[in-house]
Write an enzyme that holds these catalytic residues in place. Structure first.
Site, mmCIF file in Angstrom:
data_model
loop_
_atom_site.group_PDB
_atom_site.id
_atom_site.type_symbol
_atom_site.label_atom_id
_atom_site.label_comp_id
_atom_site.label_asym_id
_atom_site.label_seq_id
_atom_site.Cartn_x
_atom_site.Cartn_y
_atom_site.Cartn_z
ATOM 1 N N ASP A 2 0.821 -1.210 0.000
ATOM 2 C CA ASP A 2 0.000 0.000 0.000
ATOM 3 C C ASP A 2 0.860 1.268 0.000
ATOM 4 O O ASP A 2 1.955 1.274 0.548
ATOM 5 C CB ASP A 2 -0.899 -0.022 1.248
ATOM 6 C CG ASP A 2 -2.079 0.902 1.091
ATOM 7 O OD1 ASP A 2 -2.339 1.372 -0.036
ATOM 8 O OD2 ASP A 2 -2.741 1.174 2.105
ATOM 9 N N ARG A 15 -0.664 8.703 -10.321
ATOM 10 C CA ARG A 15 -0.661 7.534 -9.433
ATOM 11 C C ARG A 15 0.083 6.339 -10.054
ATOM 12 O O ARG A 15 0.769 5.594 -9.364
ATOM 13 C CB ARG A 15 -2.104 7.114 -9.101
ATOM 14 C CG ARG A 15 -2.862 8.107 -8.242
ATOM 15 C CD ARG A 15 -4.297 7.652 -8.052
ATOM 16 N NE ARG A 15 -4.361 6.305 -7.495
ATOM 17 C CZ ARG A 15 -4.255 6.033 -6.196
ATOM 18 N NH1 ARG A 15 -4.115 7.009 -5.319
ATOM 19 N NH2 ARG A 15 -4.323 4.791 -5.776
ATOM 20 N N ASN A 50 -10.314 -3.760 -6.022
ATOM 21 C CA ASN A 50 -9.532 -2.819 -6.848
ATOM 22 C C ASN A 50 -10.132 -2.597 -8.245
ATOM 23 O O ASN A 50 -9.776 -1.630 -8.926
ATOM 24 C CB ASN A 50 -8.073 -3.270 -6.980
ATOM 25 C CG ASN A 50 -7.243 -3.021 -5.736
ATOM 26 O OD1 ASN A 50 -6.297 -3.742 -5.448
ATOM 27 N ND2 ASN A 50 -7.580 -1.988 -4.974
ATOM 28 N N ARG A 53 -11.498 0.900 -9.133
ATOM 29 C CA ARG A 53 -10.633 2.071 -9.407
ATOM 30 C C ARG A 53 -10.880 2.594 -10.821
ATOM 31 O O ARG A 53 -11.450 1.876 -11.658
ATOM 32 C CB ARG A 53 -9.166 1.671 -9.258
ATOM 33 C CG ARG A 53 -8.845 1.330 -7.827
ATOM 34 C CD ARG A 53 -7.373 1.253 -7.574
ATOM 35 N NE ARG A 53 -7.182 1.122 -6.137
ATOM 36 C CZ ARG A 53 -6.085 1.446 -5.488
ATOM 37 N NH1 ARG A 53 -5.064 1.933 -6.143
ATOM 38 N NH2 ARG A 53 -5.995 1.301 -4.191
#
Ligand code: FPP
Length: 229
Positions: A2, A15, A50, A53
């Site tokens: 993380d 990101r 996830n 996202r």
């Protein structure tokens, strides 16, 4: 693993840049773990959650994964690392699934460290799958419900045949399990660090292992019993 996103945002970068540098940490930690004799290393690379996202981030992550598997296959084989996958592969993009299956097949006779990649993995969905599979076997008469044990539950998980983890490391400063190896981690030592994954390298990994060695693992017994054993 993380903290990639925040690491990048703190540097005013997208990101995905954090995930890219995170792959360098993956390389370093896999190499270190194999060097120091870790028997099984599991990396939580992509959770069932996830998928929520942004599409660009998801496809960027899938691309990184594919290029990692392609570029590291030789090194894995040279280091005798056996690749396994935890999670349902059906939802992965076809090209990623194909590269993954090939890498798993190519390393299947390696006898050194097992590298589990948790991909499209969720602890609850894993348990649900195990319950369904056992229920089906009971219905077909190949499993007796009264004989279901903790061991038989473990045998129906993605980690079947592997021992439970001793140490669970979460980077990035969050203090939660986030649906990771829920059944298997019941007696794992938890190690939380503020360090973001891209900065989590050999030294930080060795520090975590050193801390682990200072812990007293009692498994329900008293400290005196453990010392006397
Ligand atoms: C969590 O950080 C990280 C991920 C969801 C992906 C991890 C993937 C990689 C490091 C690259 C691909 C994997 C391999 C094995 C090659 P985050 O994005 O949630 O960080 P944040 O909490 O700071 O936003």
């Amino acid at each position: 693993m993380d903290g990639n996103g925040r690491w990048a945002e703190e540097r005013h970068r997208p990101r995905l840049f954090g995930h890219k540098v995170g792959v360098d940490s993956v390389r370093e930690i896999v190499e270190t773990a194999s060097e120091i004799g870790v028997e099984i290393l599991t990396l939580y690379a992509f959770s069932t959650e996830n998928w929520n996202r942004p599409t660009r981030e998801v496809s960027g992550l899938m691309g990184l994964l594919k290029s990692y598997l392609r570029s590291e296959l030789r090194t894995m084989m040279r280091n005798n690392i056996r690749l396994r996958c935890l999670g349902g592969q059906d939802r992965l993009p076809a090209d990623v699934g194909a590269v993954l299956r090939q890498a798993v097949a190519d390393t299947c006779s390696c006898q050194g460290m097992i590298l589990n990649l948790a991909l499209n993995y969720g602890g609850r969905s894993e348990l649900l799958g195990a319950v369904r599979e056992m229920a089906r076997k009971c219905q077909e008469g190949v499993l007796d419900w009264g004989a279901i044990s903790e061991a038989s539950i473990s045998d129906h998980l993605f980690t079947a045949g592997q021992p439970d983890p001793d140490l669970l490391i979460r980077t990035g400063g969050e203090h939660r399990l986030s649906n990771f190896l829920l059944w298997q981690s019941s007696y794992a030592e938890l190690y939380f660090t503020e360090i973001r994954w891209p900065d989590f390298r050999k030294q930080q990994f060795l520090d975590a292992i050193h801390t682990f060695h200072l812990r007293q693992r009692r498994f329900g017994r008293t400290g005196v019993q453990v010392k006397e054993a």
